[in-house]
Design a protein around this motif. Structure first.
Motif, mmCIF file in Angstrom:
data_model
loop_
_atom_site.group_PDB
_atom_site.id
_atom_site.type_symbol
_atom_site.label_atom_id
_atom_site.label_comp_id
_atom_site.label_asym_id
_atom_site.label_seq_id
_atom_site.Cartn_x
_atom_site.Cartn_y
_atom_site.Cartn_z
ATOM 1 N N ILE B 184 -11.499 36.196 -12.011
ATOM 2 C CA ILE B 184 -12.493 35.252 -11.502
ATOM 3 C C ILE B 184 -11.931 34.428 -10.362
ATOM 4 N N SER B 185 -10.706 33.913 -10.531
ATOM 5 C CA SER B 185 -10.194 32.990 -9.515
ATOM 6 C C SER B 185 -9.754 33.714 -8.254
ATOM 7 N N GLN B 186 -9.292 34.952 -8.362
ATOM 8 C CA GLN B 186 -8.734 35.598 -7.169
ATOM 9 C C GLN B 186 -9.642 36.662 -6.564
ATOM 10 N N ILE B 187 -10.565 37.193 -7.335
ATOM 11 C CA ILE B 187 -11.429 38.242 -6.783
ATOM 12 C C ILE B 187 -12.882 37.762 -6.689
ATOM 13 N N VAL B 188 -13.450 37.339 -7.813
ATOM 14 C CA VAL B 188 -14.886 37.058 -7.834
ATOM 15 C C VAL B 188 -15.224 35.803 -7.029
ATOM 16 N N LEU B 189 -14.460 34.734 -7.266
ATOM 17 C CA LEU B 189 -14.768 33.470 -6.596
ATOM 18 C C LEU B 189 -14.614 33.572 -5.071
ATOM 19 N N PRO B 190 -13.516 34.134 -4.568
ATOM 20 C CA PRO B 190 -13.428 34.280 -3.102
ATOM 21 C C PRO B 190 -14.567 35.121 -2.542
ATOM 22 N N ALA B 191 -14.974 36.154 -3.297
ATOM 23 C CA ALA B 191 -16.051 37.002 -2.798
ATOM 24 C C ALA B 191 -17.371 36.246 -2.750
ATOM 25 N N ALA B 192 -17.525 35.287 -3.660
ATOM 26 C CA ALA B 192 -18.786 34.540 -3.710
ATOM 27 C C ALA B 192 -18.734 33.293 -2.846
ATOM 28 N N LEU B 193 -17.601 33.054 -2.188
ATOM 29 C CA LEU B 193 -17.421 31.811 -1.444
ATOM 30 C C LEU B 193 -18.494 31.551 -0.383
ATOM 31 N N PRO B 194 -18.902 32.576 0.402
ATOM 32 C CA PRO B 194 -19.948 32.295 1.392
ATOM 33 C C PRO B 194 -21.206 31.716 0.766
ATOM 34 N N SER B 195 -21.657 32.283 -0.363
ATOM 35 C CA SER B 195 -22.880 31.709 -0.942
ATOM 36 C C SER B 195 -22.643 30.347 -1.527
ATOM 37 N N ILE B 196 -21.451 30.131 -2.073
ATOM 38 C CA ILE B 196 -21.167 28.804 -2.609
ATOM 39 C C ILE B 196 -21.183 27.782 -1.477
ATOM 40 N N ALA B 197 -20.577 28.156 -0.342
ATOM 41 C CA ALA B 197 -20.564 27.253 0.812
ATOM 42 C C ALA B 197 -21.989 26.974 1.289
ATOM 43 N N THR B 198 -22.820 27.996 1.274
ATOM 44 C CA THR B 198 -24.222 27.806 1.654
ATOM 45 C C THR B 198 -24.880 26.786 0.742
ATOM 46 N N GLY B 199 -24.679 26.960 -0.560
ATOM 47 C CA GLY B 199 -25.300 26.054 -1.520
ATOM 48 C C GLY B 199 -24.839 24.626 -1.331
ATOM 49 N N VAL B 200 -23.535 24.462 -1.113
ATOM 50 C CA VAL B 200 -23.004 23.106 -0.965
ATOM 51 C C VAL B 200 -23.584 22.456 0.288
ATOM 52 N N THR B 201 -23.608 23.192 1.410
ATOM 53 C CA THR B 201 -24.114 22.585 2.647
ATOM 54 C C THR B 201 -25.608 22.290 2.526
ATOM 55 N N LEU B 202 -26.351 23.212 1.932
ATOM 56 C CA LEU B 202 -27.795 22.963 1.789
ATOM 57 C C LEU B 202 -28.059 21.747 0.908
ATOM 58 N N SER B 203 -27.280 21.632 -0.165
ATOM 59 C CA SER B 203 -27.508 20.492 -1.052
ATOM 60 C C SER B 203 -27.111 19.195 -0.350
ATOM 61 N N LEU B 204 -26.080 19.262 0.500
ATOM 62 C CA LEU B 204 -25.700 18.074 1.267
ATOM 63 C C LEU B 204 -26.821 17.682 2.224
ATOM 64 N N ALA B 205 -27.419 18.694 2.858
ATOM 65 C CA ALA B 205 -28.518 18.415 3.786
ATOM 66 C C ALA B 205 -29.673 17.744 3.057
ATOM 67 N N ARG B 206 -29.922 18.255 1.855
ATOM 68 C CA ARG B 206 -31.010 17.694 1.062
ATOM 69 C C ARG B 206 -30.701 16.248 0.674
ATOM 70 N N ALA B 207 -29.467 16.024 0.218
ATOM 71 C CA ALA B 207 -29.090 14.694 -0.255
ATOM 72 C C ALA B 207 -29.000 13.693 0.893
ATOM 73 N N ALA B 208 -28.644 14.171 2.081
ATOM 74 C CA ALA B 208 -28.461 13.269 3.216
ATOM 75 C C ALA B 208 -29.735 12.500 3.536
ATOM 76 N N GLY B 209 -30.886 13.118 3.271
ATOM 77 C CA GLY B 209 -32.138 12.477 3.638
ATOM 78 C C GLY B 209 -32.799 11.708 2.509
ATOM 79 N N GLU B 210 -32.188 11.729 1.311
ATOM 80 C CA GLU B 210 -32.818 11.061 0.172
ATOM 81 C C GLU B 210 -32.770 9.540 0.335
ATOM 82 N N THR B 211 -33.880 8.884 0.082
ATOM 83 C CA THR B 211 -33.947 7.436 0.225
ATOM 84 C C THR B 211 -34.141 6.742 -1.115
ATOM 85 N N ALA B 212 -35.120 7.240 -1.867
ATOM 86 C CA ALA B 212 -35.530 6.534 -3.080
ATOM 87 C C ALA B 212 -34.371 6.227 -4.031
#
Lengths: 273, 282
Positions: B184-212
Motif C-alpha cells: 500500500i505505501s510503496q505501490i498503491v498509494l504512489p499510483a493513486a497520488l494524482p487523484s489524491i492530489a486532485t481531491g485535496v486541491t478541489l476540497s481546498l478550492a471549495r473550502a476557500a470560499g466558505e463563509t458561513a
C-alpha cells in the motif's frame, strides 16, 4: 466416474529432484469445491505445464503454490503442499517468505506504475537486498532478454513499454528476487505471437536456474516449452457445480503422443476444451 | 423500402439538438457572468496595497486586506493538516482493508451524509467543540470547521484513486514478497497520488470560499492575528462584512477580494485537473 491414477509416471519424475510435492490437495471457495485430490511432484529445473479446459482448477492450484489464494478470504486449502520439505500451509509458514522463494508472473502484464529501474529494484529492496542495485537491475533485465531494449530508458515508466516488453519486465522483476520457483499463469495470453516466442525462448534459458510451472491454454505452447505436462479436467459434481481434478501427469511427449487416458487424448487432439 | 428519414423525425431531431446545445450554453452563462462582473468591478481596485495594508476604517480611503489573505491561508492550512491525513487514512481503510464489508459500506454512507450536511452546521459543530472549550473564536476553530467540510471530498477522491489501481498491480507487489503495508505505501498509494492530489486541491478550492462556518468560528480581526487561538480575518468574511457596508471604499475592496478569491479557485481547479490527467494504467 473413474478417477485416474494421478501419480506421475515413476520413470519420469524419479530422474530429477522434487521441489514441490502435493498430497491430496483440495481447494474450496466457500462451499464450492474447486479442485479435488491432487497428488503431484514438480521436478527441479524443469518446465512443468498445466493444461486443461477453463474451470479445471489449474490456475487455482498454481496460485496455491505461492499462497496468493490467501488474498481471497473464502479460499481454503486442504491437504499438503510440500516445498523443500516445508508444508506451505503450515501455521508457522510465513506467506511473505513463501512468495519471495516462489515468484510469479501473471496473465496480464502488471508492471508497477514506477520506472523500469524501480520495477526491478522494488522487490529486491523490500527483501533487504544490500548489494549493488544497478548491477542487479542490469543482470535481471539481461536474463529476461530486455536489457538491450530498455538500457537507455531505465528512468521511464514501466507502463510505457509494449505488452511483450512489459511481460519480460515482470519476468525480470520475478527473477531479481532470486526465487527457486517461478509460477507463470498464462503469461503469453495477452501477447502477440512474436512476443510469445521470445517469452518461450526465455523459459528455456531460465530453467537452467529456476523451476518453472506454467499454466497455459495453448497446447502448442505446452508442447514447445514443457518437459512435464499435467492435464486437468473439470467434471460435474454430484451436488451440482463442477470440480477440477488432475487426469494425467507425465512427460510432455507422452501426454501428446501416447496419453494413457481417453479424455487426455480427446483434449490434446482438439476434440474439446 | 425507403432510406429517407421521415421529415417530422428529422425536424424533431434538429430541434432537440438545438435545445440540448442551448441548455449547455445556458449552463456556462452564470460562470462567465460572474467572471465578467468580478473582473470589471474588482480589477480597477487591484494594487499592491491590498496585499499589504490593513482594512480601512469607515470613510477612510485606500487600505487593503493583507491580514485576510494571510488569515485565509492560515485557516486553510489548518484545515488541510486535519482533513488530508484523516481523509486519506479513511480511504485506505475502506478501499484496501475493508473492501466489500458492511463496515466499509457504513463508513461510505456516513461520509456521503456528511458531505450533504450544510456548512453552517459544521460551523456550529466547531463552535461547540472548539470555540466553547477554548473560550475564543480562532483560526483553529475555523480550520476544524473547514476540515470537516473537506474530509468527505478528500476521502471520496482518494478512494476512487485507490480503487482505480488495478488488482493485478497489488498482486504483483504481493507476488514479489511485499507485505500489505509495503504494497500500500510503496505501490498503491504512489499510483493513486494524482487523484489524491486532485481531491485535496478541489476540497481546498471549495473550502476557500466558505463563509458561513467561518462567521461563527474564525469571526474577524481588523489586524493580523497573533496566533491560531485568536479571532482571524479571512477573505470570505471580509467580503461578507464589506459588501454590506455603506461605504464605497469598503465595497470596492470587497470586489477586489472577490476577484482574488475567484481567481484563486479557478487556478486551483485547473491545477487539480492537470493532476487528474496524469493518472493512467496499462
Amino acid at each position: 466416474m473413474t478417477v485416474s491414477n494421478t501419480q506421475p509416471n515413476p520413470s519420469s519424475a524419479a530422474t530429477s529432484e522434487v521441489v514441490i510435492s502435493t498430497e491430496k490437495v483440495n481447494i474450496f471457495y466457500g462451499a464450492f469445491h474447486a479442485v479435488r485430490d491432487v497428488y503431484m511432484d514438480i521436478a527441479r529445473n524443469q518446465v512443468t505445464a498445466f493444461i486443461g479446459p477453463s474451470g479445471c482448477g489449474k490456475s487455482t492450484l498454481l496460485r496455491c503454490f505461492n499462497r496468493l489464494n490467501d488474498l481471497i478470504p473464502s479460499a481454503r486449502v486442504d491437504g499438503r503442499i510440500m516445498f523443500e520439505g516445508t508444508d506451505l500451509y503450515n501455521k508457522q509458514t510465513d506467506p511473505v517468505e513463501v512468495r519471495r522463494r516462489i515468484g510469479m508472473v501473471f496473465q496480464k502484464p502488471n508492471p508497477f506504475p514506477k520506472s523500469i529501474y524501480d520495477n526491478i529494484a522494488f522487490g529486491a529492496r523490500i527483501n533487504g537486498f544490500k548489494g549493488n542495485m544497478d548491477e542487479l537491475v542490469e543482470r535481471s533485465l539481461k536474463r529476461a532478454a530486455l536489457w538491450d531494449e530498455v538500457k537507455d530508458k531505465l528512468k521511464q515508466s514501466g507502463l510505457s513499454l509494449s505488452g511483450g516488453q512489459q511481460q519480460r519486465l515482470c519476468i525480470a522483476r520475478a527473477i531479481a528476487i532470486q526465487p527457486e520457483v517461478i509460477l507463470m499463469d498464462e503469461p503469453c495470453s495477452a501477447l502477440d505471437p512474436i512476443s510469445t516466442l521470445r517469452v518461450e525462448d526465455l523459459m528455456h534459458e531460465l530453467k537452467q536456474q529456476f523451476t518453472i510451472i506454467i499454466v497455459t491454454h495453448n497446447m502448442q505452447q505446452a508442447s514447445r516449452v514443457a518437459d512435464m505436462t499435467a492435464f486437468f479436467n473439470a467434471e460435474a459434481a454430484e451436488g451440482g457445480g463442477r470440480f477440477g481434478y488432475l487426469v494425467e501427469y507425465d512427460r510432455t511427449q507422452n501426454i501428446f503422443n501416447a496419453p494413457q487416458q481417453k479424455s487426455t487424448q480427446d483434449y490434446v487432439s482438439g476434440r474439446f476444451g | 423500402m425507403s432510406y429517407t428519414v421521415a421529415p417530422m423525425r428529422k425536424a424533431f431531431g434538429a430541434f432537440m439538438t438545438v435545445l440540448a446545445t442551448g441548455c449547455a450554453l445556458l449552463l456556462a452563462l452564470p460562470l462567465f457572468s460572474i467572471l465578467w462582473t468580478v473582473i470589471s468591478r474588482g480589477m480597477s481596485g487591484l494594487s499592491l496595497a491590498v496585499f499589504t495594508e490593513l482594512p480601512p476604517p469607515p470613510l477612510m480611503q485606500g487600505g487593503g486586506f493583507g491580514n485576510a489573505i494571510l488569515g485565509s491561508l492560515t485557516v486553510l492550512a489548518i484545515a488541510a493538516l486535519i482533513s488530508v491525513p484523516f481523509g486519506i487514512m479513511a480511504a485506505i481503510f475502506v478501499s484496501e482493508f475493508a473492501r466489500g464489508t458492511k463496515f466499509a459500506n457504513f463508513v461510505r454512507f456516513g461520509i456521503n451524509v456528511l458531505s450533504g450536511v450544510p456548512s453552517i452546521i459544521m460551523g456550529l459543530f466547531a463552535y461547540a467543540v472548539v470555540v466553547l472549550t477554548t473560550g475564543t473564536f480562532s483560526a483553529l476553530a475555523g480550520g476544524v470547521a473547514l476540515a470537516i467540510l473537506m474530509i468527505p471530498i478528500v476521502e471520496r477522491t482518494a478512494e476512487e484513486g485507490l480503487k482505480s489501481v488495478p488488482m493485478e498491480t497489488r498482486q504483483g507487489a504481493i507476488g514479489v514478497g511485499a507485505t500489505n503495508f509495503q504494497t500500500i505505501s510503496q505501490i498503491v498509494l504512489p499510483a493513486a497520488l494524482p487523484s489524491i492530489a486532485t481531491g485535496v486541491t478541489l476540497s481546498l478550492a471549495r473550502a476557500a470560499g466558505e463563509t458561513a462556518p467561518l462567521l461563527i468560528t474564525a469571526l474577524f480581526n481588523n489586524f493580523y492575528a497573533q496566533g491560531i487561538l485568536q479571532p482571524i480575518a479571512t477573505l470570505p468574511v471580509l467580503i461578507y462584512n464589506f459588501a454590506g457596508a455603506p461605504y464605497k471604499n469598503q465595497q470596492d475592496l470587497a470586489w477586489v477580494a472577490s476577484l482574488l478569491i475567484v481567481t484563486l479557485i479557478l487556478i486551483v481547479s485547473i491545477v487539480a485537473r492537470s493532476f487528474a490527467r496524469r493518472q493512467h494504467f496499462g
